[in-house]
Design a protein around this motif. Sequence first.
Motif, PDB file in Angstrom:
ATOM      1  N   ILE A  34       0.836  -1.209   0.000  1.00  0.00           N
ATOM      2  CA  ILE A  34       0.000   0.000   0.000  1.00  0.00           C
ATOM      3  C   ILE A  34       0.870   1.257   0.000  1.00  0.00           C
ATOM      4  O   ILE A  34       0.553   2.245  -0.673  1.00  0.00           O
ATOM      5  N   SER A  35       1.961   1.224   0.740  1.00  0.00           N
ATOM      6  CA  SER A  35       2.881   2.370   0.746  1.00  0.00           C
ATOM      7  C   SER A  35       3.430   2.626  -0.646  1.00  0.00           C
ATOM      8  O   SER A  35       3.563   3.786  -1.077  1.00  0.00           O
ATOM      9  N   TRP A  36       3.756   1.547  -1.372  1.00  0.00           N
ATOM     10  CA  TRP A  36       4.236   1.695  -2.753  1.00  0.00           C
ATOM     11  C   TRP A  36       3.159   2.310  -3.634  1.00  0.00           C
ATOM     12  O   TRP A  36       3.443   3.193  -4.451  1.00  0.00           O
ATOM     13  N   MET A  37       1.912   1.852  -3.488  1.00  0.00           N
ATOM     14  CA  MET A  37       0.797   2.412  -4.273  1.00  0.00           C
ATOM     15  C   MET A  37       0.638   3.901  -4.003  1.00  0.00           C
ATOM     16  O   MET A  37       0.408   4.694  -4.923  1.00  0.00           O
ATOM     17  N   LYS A  38       0.748   4.288  -2.724  1.00  0.00           N
ATOM     18  CA  LYS A  38       0.573   5.699  -2.361  1.00  0.00           C
ATOM     19  C   LYS A  38       1.730   6.558  -2.862  1.00  0.00           C
ATOM     20  O   LYS A  38       1.559   7.755  -3.088  1.00  0.00           O
ATOM     21  N   ALA A  54      -9.128   4.258  -6.419  1.00  0.00           N
ATOM     22  CA  ALA A  54      -8.438   2.985  -6.651  1.00  0.00           C
ATOM     23  C   ALA A  54      -9.015   1.880  -5.770  1.00  0.00           C
ATOM     24  O   ALA A  54      -9.168   0.735  -6.209  1.00  0.00           O
ATOM     25  N   GLY A  55      -9.355   2.220  -4.532  1.00  0.00           N
ATOM     26  CA  GLY A  55      -9.912   1.229  -3.626  1.00  0.00           C
ATOM     27  C   GLY A  55     -11.202   0.622  -4.146  1.00  0.00           C
ATOM     28  O   GLY A  55     -11.434  -0.589  -4.027  1.00  0.00           O
ATOM     29  N   SER A  56     -12.059   1.445  -4.744  1.00  0.00           N
ATOM     30  CA  SER A  56     -13.330   0.942  -5.261  1.00  0.00           C
ATOM     31  C   SER A  56     -13.115  -0.072  -6.382  1.00  0.00           C
ATOM     32  O   SER A  56     -13.906  -1.014  -6.542  1.00  0.00           O
ATOM     33  N   LEU A  57     -12.051   0.089  -7.163  1.00  0.00           N
ATOM     34  CA  LEU A  57     -11.756  -0.867  -8.234  1.00  0.00           C
ATOM     35  C   LEU A  57     -11.357  -2.228  -7.669  1.00  0.00           C
ATOM     36  O   LEU A  57     -11.716  -3.272  -8.233  1.00  0.00           O
TER      37      LEU A  57
END
Length: 404
Positions: free
Chosen positions: A269-273, A286-289
């Motif tokens: 998650i840190s990488w995504m952010k 992104a979370g909804s996907l």
Amino acid sequence: MNWLQRYPKEIQALLLASLINSTGSALMWPLTTMYVFGELGRSMQDAGLVILLQSLGGIGGQLVGGAMYHRIGVKKLLVGSLLINALSLFALPIVSSHWQVYMLTMLIVGFSNAMTLPAIQAFVGFRFASRRGEIFNTIYVGNNIGVALGTAISGPLADLSFPLTFVLNGVTCLLFAGYFFVYLNRVDRSGGLHIEAKTSKREQKALPLLLNTRVYLYMGIGALFLWLGNCIWNGGVSPSILSEGQPASHYSILWTMNGVLIFALQPLISWMKRTFARKPETQMTAGSLFYLAGYTVILLFPQYGAMVAAMFLATIGEILFQPAMPAFISERTSANAPFYLGISGGIGQAGRVIGPYIMGILYDRGGLEPVAWLAVAAAVLSFGFFVLNHRLQVSGRAIAIERQ
């Protein structure tokens, strides 16, 4: 423990208290459907009605909690609502033989528990303003470690005694109330609550705040559909597991997995952010996907293995979405954050009101498949509203730059 050492002792104590409280909550909330459907012998429609009432109380609780934060103060609001919640939980084993009284008590449980949510979020946002995004995420992770611990024993504990889960939840709620009573008294003596009282004078009246729909409305509607779809776990997966003759522990394993993943996936998650989801509004989109991907897996492959895979995907969506919503509100609304946290949370909670009841009816008529279709449709709508919210924020920043 190395992870906790990054924070002051004040935050460490808050995380520990939240963990204990979330462990107690996790003993009961995943098993409500199983208790009504399996233990009390009611239909899935009745189980959905109970969760509907609890969630309806949650809407009222969030609205009242957000509106009353500055009026009565965080100490009275938090400690008082936690005490009411604990007493209601203690009453559940006594009143469960009286259906109408049981439903009323569950309504009170939902109301009193939800009153604490905007209060805790607003207090954290005010108290740790310079690190609020990080603290929101850390508290969220800590809470879900508690969820992992609670759900790990909830299934076996339910096999032993359902009423015991209510009592233990009430005990942890009492401990949480005691912690906040001591902690907020200490903050008050140091002048922290006095600073908040001065901040409350800058709070605007309700009507002008409501008219500022850009801040809360579309995000709240997106959360509404997100929570509606998420009801598939209680309204579809839970009775499906029971109907196939699998033990209750198989369902609790899914939630234990959820709690463990929330902690274990933090590097991902840190990488995504850092890469494609830097802003809170992007994280919600992104979370909804990821939620959508999880529900699609359940629709296409309605077996237990697919439910495990779906929980993995939905958990990524949850990690992205949950801390982002209070961070988004707190960053943009200053002294008015409690009001907006309450109103946006209340709108989102409406999904938990209508979801279980509709899914209960759909499951009674057609099993898991129509429930999964509804969850997929809700996730698509959620994604659409989060995209709209994101674009409004971008256009709003562009207008602000032009005016400078």
